[in-house]
Design an enzyme around this catalytic site. Structure first.
Site, PDB file in Angstrom:
ATOM      1  N   SER A  37      52.113  14.347  36.534  1.00  0.00           N
ATOM      2  CA  SER A  37      53.400  13.853  36.049  1.00  0.00           C
ATOM      3  C   SER A  37      53.570  13.865  34.543  1.00  0.00           C
ATOM      4  O   SER A  37      54.672  13.647  34.047  1.00  0.00           O
ATOM      5  CB  SER A  37      53.661  12.436  36.578  1.00  0.00           C
ATOM      6  OG  SER A  37      53.984  12.493  37.945  1.00  0.00           O
ATOM      7  N   SER A  46      56.758  13.432  37.075  1.00  0.00           N
ATOM      8  CA  SER A  46      57.848  12.479  36.979  1.00  0.00           C
ATOM      9  C   SER A  46      58.279  12.149  35.553  1.00  0.00           C
ATOM     10  O   SER A  46      59.299  11.507  35.344  1.00  0.00           O
ATOM     11  CB  SER A  46      57.462  11.179  37.699  1.00  0.00           C
ATOM     12  OG  SER A  46      56.348  10.556  37.046  1.00  0.00           O
ATOM     13  N   LYS A  58      58.919   6.521  28.505  1.00  0.00           N
ATOM     14  CA  LYS A  58      59.316   6.690  29.908  1.00  0.00           C
ATOM     15  C   LYS A  58      59.705   5.326  30.478  1.00  0.00           C
ATOM     16  O   LYS A  58      59.053   4.313  30.194  1.00  0.00           O
ATOM     17  CB  LYS A  58      58.146   7.298  30.676  1.00  0.00           C
ATOM     18  CG  LYS A  58      58.416   7.646  32.125  1.00  0.00           C
ATOM     19  CD  LYS A  58      57.184   8.318  32.715  1.00  0.00           C
ATOM     20  CE  LYS A  58      57.346   8.666  34.179  1.00  0.00           C
ATOM     21  NZ  LYS A  58      56.137   9.329  34.714  1.00  0.00           N
TER      22      LYS A  58
END
Length: 524
Positions: A227, A203, A123
């Site tokens: 997330s 996210s 990420k």
């Protein structure tokens, strides 16, 4: 995470996956031909949709597969498939060099562990010294950080191939009051691979969507509250939010040191557990944990009917499957949820201001939250999906973390969240609490923002306890996860239980990249 317990548990999972293949996976025969691994992407019979790390390592050990070939296959797949879903921001210029180094170690019989030669996506809020780390924001799109995040160092030392960086909800969904998950100014909008006009949740949107599309073997996500697990559930993959402190926070763009953690994501529990064994910082022991059956396991089902009748019906079917496998399933409602919802957001505002200022001081660009707010005001591209930065502005005005009222608030949050889970587990003598991870994915809409009311992640996130989402099934074409929660630092036992649940539910299926579906989740 206890090294001895995680090692025993992963050894059992490895043995099972080598003998039988990963449980609960089936490539969809209806998937478009160019979305399924074919030809060179099958690597002489290796199906990238369903292969596990132990199976890959067994092939590399006997010389029928190289890390270089595996890495090239994933890079080709990113080039072919990712233009539909926009999950990968960039690939690493050193990935093939790292794969070649792993091949040399394999030839000499000097491998560094289960992730040696395995391609991993990160990420893009995890620092990498050789690639930009942006948190999705143009404010950080300049020079890379000076050093890797601690977890990246661990991956490199374990021989993993850093394949690239994934898109995310900008600033991990902590900027606007009504954001659109999966959107960032740097990467645009990530789409859900199952239905392209539906949202991937956030996210860790890009990490989950990339795994659903089989663009890497494993990926790293981060979570403050939901997330990791929500994107995992909504994209039909596995995501583990570790106990707080199991994975180092160093070098990860923060929201709150009191709740933030990175964690592993994969298409199966075996690969998730093996990745956690590399990421884990904790040397404490938790005893042996071996994969077993569900017989006699006690699971508390927290239904959450607010997620809709279709999800509730799926939970009923899931409970029956678990009971048929010998588990005892009792319905529960963890207490104190309204108070947790009332307190969490104000506490995060104060913590974000403290922690983002400390992080920005280490990077080129805006040096603090006030400068970041001004950057967004003066860069129109930052406003191209939604203009708001209300959370930034509220955080700037929030009481400092030295304020007694803030300290009392965080203390109450910690106490009530831990009691919520501890009391429920103890009262019903449970091995875990289960709940739906997510509703069916909503349609992505910048004007409206997210349509998410997903309370299941909050107790474990605020308490710092582990949670694990495994595929439970679908509403029409849209995946729904089953979220499992357990006590503090019971990560190994939770992963063991998750492997057994995964084996029983067998809910994973490959995406079909449909352009749209109707309101019931049916193709049209």
């Amino acid at each position: 995470m206890g090294k001895r317990s995680i090692a025993a548990m992963t050894a059992a999972l490895v043995a099972g996956s080598l003998l039988t293949g990963v449980s609960g996976t089936s490539a969809s025969a209806d998937a478009p031909a160019d979305a399924r691994p074919t030809g060179s992407e099958r690597l002489s019979g290796v199906d990238l949709d369903t292969v596990t790390i132990p199976q890959l390592q067994a092939r590399m050990a006997r010389g029928s597969l190289t890390s270089s070939a595996l890495t090239r296959a994933y890079l080709r797949r990113i080039e072919k498939i990712d233009p539909r879903i926009h999950s990968v921001l960039r690939t690493s210029p050193t990935a093939l060099r790292e794969a070649s180094a792993s091949d040399r170690r394999h030839r000499k019989g000097r491998t560094l562990g289960p992730l040696d030669g395995i391609p991993v996506l990160l990420k893009d809020n995890v620092n990498t010294r050789d690639m930009p780390t942006t948190a999705g924001s143009l404010a950080l799109a300049g020079s890379p950080p000076g050093t890797d995040a601690a977890l990246v160092t661990r991956l490199r030392e374990a021989g993993a191939v850093i394949l690239g960086k994934t898109n995310l909800s900008e600033w991990a969904n902590f900027r606007a009051a009504k954001p659109t998950s999966g959107w960032s100014a740097v990467g645009g909008q990530t789409n859900n691979p199952y239905v392209l006009d539906r949202n991937p949740c956030g996210s860790s949107s890009g990490s989950a969507a990339a795994l659903a599309a089989s663009l890497a073997q494993v990926a790293i996500g981060t979570e403050t509250d939901g997330s990791i697990v929500c994107p995992a559930g909504m994209n039909g993959v596995v995501g583990h939010k570790p106990s707080l402190g199991v994975v180092s926070q160093s070098g990860v763009v923060p929201i709150s040191a009191e709740q933030d953690t990175a964690g592993p994501m994969a298409r199966n529990v075996t690969d998730t557990a093996l990745t956690l064994s590399v990421l884990s910082e904790d040397e404490g022991g938790y005893g042996d944990a071996a994969r077993g059956s569900l017989r006699g396991k006690r699971i508390g089902l927290w239904r959450l009917p607010s997620l809709g009748p279709d999800v509730d019906a799926l939970m009923t079917r899931t409970a029956e499957k678990l009971r048929t496998a010998g588990a005892v399933v009792v319905e529960v409602t963890p207490p104190y949820q309204a108070r947790l919802a009332e307190l969490e957001f104000p506490a995060l505002l104060s913590e974000f201001h403290r922690d983002i200022d400390a992080y920005l001081a280490t990077r080129e660009g805006p040096r603090n939250l006030a400068e970041l707010i001004e950057f967004n005001r003066t860069h129109p591209q930052e406003q191209s999906c939604f203009a708001g930065q209300e959370l930034f502005e509220q955080a700037l005005a929030a009481p400092p973390t030295t304020d007694p009222k803030y300290r009392a608030m965080r203390a109450e949050l910690k106490e009530l969240s831990q009691r919520s889970l501890d009391e429920t587990l103890a009262t019903h003598r449970l091995d875990a609490i289960a709940a739906p991870t997510n509703p069916p994915a909503w349609t992505t809409d910048c004007a409206r923002g997210d349509n998410d009311v997903i309370p299941s992640s909050t107790p474990a996130a605020v308490a710092g306890y582990p949670s694990l989402s495994v595929p439970a099934g679908s509403v029409g074409e849209l995946p729904v996860g089953l979220l499992l929660m357990s006590g503090n630092h019971q990560d190994a036992k939770l992963l063991e239980l998750g492997a057994s649940v995964e084996d029983r539910l067998k809910a994973w299926r490959a995406p079909r990249y449909l352009p749209t579906v109707d309101t019931t989740g049916t193709e049209r």
